[in-house]
Design a protein around this motif. Structure first.
Motif, PDB file in Angstrom:
ATOM      1  N   TYR A  49       0.827  -1.205   0.000  1.00  0.00           N
ATOM      2  CA  TYR A  49       0.000   0.000   0.000  1.00  0.00           C
ATOM      3  C   TYR A  49       0.860   1.253   0.000  1.00  0.00           C
ATOM      4  CZ  TYR A  49      -3.909  -3.084   0.894  1.00  0.00           C
ATOM      5  OH  TYR A  49      -4.853  -4.077   0.790  1.00  0.00           O
ATOM      6  N   ALA A  50       1.957   1.240   0.735  1.00  0.00           N
ATOM      7  CA  ALA A  50       2.878   2.378   0.726  1.00  0.00           C
ATOM      8  C   ALA A  50       3.514   2.542  -0.654  1.00  0.00           C
ATOM      9  CB  ALA A  50       3.950   2.189   1.791  1.00  0.00           C
ATOM     10  N   TYR A  51       3.884   1.430  -1.273  1.00  0.00           N
ATOM     11  CA  TYR A  51       4.454   1.477  -2.621  1.00  0.00           C
ATOM     12  C   TYR A  51       3.458   2.086  -3.608  1.00  0.00           C
ATOM     13  CZ  TYR A  51       5.954  -0.176  -7.192  1.00  0.00           C
ATOM     14  OH  TYR A  51       6.292  -0.243  -8.511  1.00  0.00           O
ATOM     15  N   ARG A  52       2.213   1.628  -3.545  1.00  0.00           N
ATOM     16  CA  ARG A  52       1.204   2.156  -4.469  1.00  0.00           C
ATOM     17  C   ARG A  52       0.896   3.623  -4.187  1.00  0.00           C
ATOM     18  NH1 ARG A  52      -2.699  -3.142  -4.678  1.00  0.00           N
ATOM     19  NH2 ARG A  52      -1.345  -4.347  -6.037  1.00  0.00           N
ATOM     20  N   THR A  53       0.994   4.038  -2.921  1.00  0.00           N
ATOM     21  CA  THR A  53       0.807   5.445  -2.588  1.00  0.00           C
ATOM     22  C   THR A  53       1.822   6.302  -3.322  1.00  0.00           C
ATOM     23  OG1 THR A  53      -0.045   4.897  -0.392  1.00  0.00           O
ATOM     24  CG2 THR A  53       0.840   7.108  -0.688  1.00  0.00           C
ATOM     25  N   VAL A  54       3.073   5.916  -3.239  1.00  0.00           N
ATOM     26  CA  VAL A  54       4.140   6.676  -3.907  1.00  0.00           C
ATOM     27  C   VAL A  54       3.988   6.587  -5.426  1.00  0.00           C
ATOM     28  CG1 VAL A  54       6.635   6.803  -4.243  1.00  0.00           C
ATOM     29  CG2 VAL A  54       5.707   6.422  -1.964  1.00  0.00           C
ATOM     30  N   LEU A  55       3.631   5.419  -5.928  1.00  0.00           N
ATOM     31  CA  LEU A  55       3.457   5.232  -7.368  1.00  0.00           C
ATOM     32  C   LEU A  55       2.369   6.153  -7.914  1.00  0.00           C
ATOM     33  CD1 LEU A  55       4.245   3.458  -9.849  1.00  0.00           C
ATOM     34  CD2 LEU A  55       2.328   2.002  -9.219  1.00  0.00           C
ATOM     35  N   TYR A  56       1.233   6.227  -7.244  1.00  0.00           N
ATOM     36  CA  TYR A  56       0.151   7.088  -7.718  1.00  0.00           C
ATOM     37  C   TYR A  56       0.474   8.570  -7.531  1.00  0.00           C
ATOM     38  CZ  TYR A  56      -2.947   3.253  -8.816  1.00  0.00           C
ATOM     39  OH  TYR A  56      -3.504   2.139  -9.395  1.00  0.00           O
ATOM     40  N   LEU A  57       1.272   8.901  -6.540  1.00  0.00           N
ATOM     41  CA  LEU A  57       1.691  10.295  -6.381  1.00  0.00           C
ATOM     42  C   LEU A  57       2.574  10.720  -7.550  1.00  0.00           C
ATOM     43  CD1 LEU A  57       1.704  12.823  -4.584  1.00  0.00           C
ATOM     44  CD2 LEU A  57       3.757  11.894  -3.506  1.00  0.00           C
ATOM     45  N   PHE A  58       3.539   9.871  -7.910  1.00  0.00           N
ATOM     46  CA  PHE A  58       4.399  10.185  -9.048  1.00  0.00           C
ATOM     47  C   PHE A  58       3.611  10.192 -10.352  1.00  0.00           C
ATOM     48  CE2 PHE A  58       8.294   8.552  -6.608  1.00  0.00           C
ATOM     49  CZ  PHE A  58       8.567   9.831  -6.144  1.00  0.00           C
ATOM     50  N   SER A  59       2.645   9.296 -10.480  1.00  0.00           N
ATOM     51  CA  SER A  59       1.806   9.271 -11.686  1.00  0.00           C
ATOM     52  C   SER A  59       0.977  10.550 -11.780  1.00  0.00           C
ATOM     53  CB  SER A  59       0.880   8.056 -11.667  1.00  0.00           C
ATOM     54  OG  SER A  59       1.621   6.872 -11.698  1.00  0.00           O
ATOM     55  N   PHE A  60       0.505  11.024 -10.633  1.00  0.00           N
ATOM     56  CA  PHE A  60      -0.250  12.273 -10.606  1.00  0.00           C
ATOM     57  C   PHE A  60       0.600  13.439 -11.092  1.00  0.00           C
ATOM     58  CE2 PHE A  60      -1.220  16.167  -8.208  1.00  0.00           C
ATOM     59  CZ  PHE A  60      -2.501  16.417  -8.672  1.00  0.00           C
ATOM     60  N   PHE A  61       1.827  13.527 -10.607  1.00  0.00           N
ATOM     61  CA  PHE A  61       2.694  14.635 -10.991  1.00  0.00           C
ATOM     62  C   PHE A  61       3.157  14.564 -12.446  1.00  0.00           C
ATOM     63  CE2 PHE A  61       3.799  15.037  -6.321  1.00  0.00           C
ATOM     64  CZ  PHE A  61       3.034  16.171  -6.158  1.00  0.00           C
ATOM     65  N   SER A  62       3.281  13.367 -12.983  1.00  0.00           N
ATOM     66  CA  SER A  62       3.808  13.237 -14.344  1.00  0.00           C
ATOM     67  C   SER A  62       2.736  13.263 -15.427  1.00  0.00           C
ATOM     68  CB  SER A  62       4.625  11.952 -14.470  1.00  0.00           C
ATOM     69  OG  SER A  62       3.793  10.830 -14.302  1.00  0.00           O
ATOM     70  N   SER A  63       1.477  13.205 -15.050  1.00  0.00           N
ATOM     71  CA  SER A  63       0.402  13.165 -16.036  1.00  0.00           C
ATOM     72  C   SER A  63      -0.043  14.575 -16.411  1.00  0.00           C
ATOM     73  CB  SER A  63      -0.785  12.383 -15.483  1.00  0.00           C
ATOM     74  OG  SER A  63      -1.836  12.378 -16.418  1.00  0.00           O
TER      75      SER A  63
END
Length: 172
Positions: free
Chosen positions: A98-112
């Protein structure tokens, strides 16, 4: 279903043993930590899969409370502080995916650049962030309640050990 629980307990015991070994505790506590890790993770797995508790934080809280109670019992038997036994046993229950996916979606948010995707990523980020936070707090609160309830006992465990006497003389 029983095989799944036993497999989960086996891998949790391995992880608990490894985390405990990394902290360099007394040898007698390594297997206690591994056993508590197996019991705690197996209990959480059983609560979710067999007893259909849908709330991961609630199942984690109950399992960490049981680990804390059993940790106090093991501490009394092995004459070591409960924290040395219980804390490594809790580490396999940390919600890493869950922590990994939190960071993954945060980076996806910033890069989209797509607004619809940004909204989706932001919702997913907060969903996984809140799960990670609630499960981590459940771990801490569950074991802390035990240590607070049995505070006097946790101090008495090491009172008559040679290690305690050595430090008592050093700081007196």
């Amino acid at each position: 279903m029983i095989n799944s629980v036993l497999m989960d307990m086996f891998f949790a015991a391995l992880a608990g043993f490894a985390f405990a070994y990394n902290c360099s505790p007394p040898l007698r506590t390594l297997f206690l930590s591994a056993g508590l890790a197996a019991i705690g993770h197996g209990l959480r797995f059983a609560l979710i899969e067999i007893f259909n508790i849908d709330n991961l934080a609630l199942a984690t809280f109950l399992a960490s409370f049981v680990v804390g109670c059993l940790g106090m019992l093991c501490a009394k038997l092995s004459k070591t502080p409960a924290e040395i036994i219980a804390f490594p046993a809790l580490l396999p229950m940390i919600p890493g995916i869950y922590a990994y996916r939190t960071v993954l979606y945060l980076f996806s948010f910033f890069s989209s650049d797509n607004l619809a995707l940004k909204t989706k990523y932001l919702v997913e980020f907060f969903d996984y962030f809140l799960i990670t936070l609630s499960v981590t707090l459940s771990l801490a609160i569950g074991v802390s309640i035990t240590l607070i309830l049995f505070f006097e006992q946790s101090l008495m465990v090491t009172r008559h050990s040679s290690i305690f006497d050595k430090y008592k003389k050093k700081f007196s």
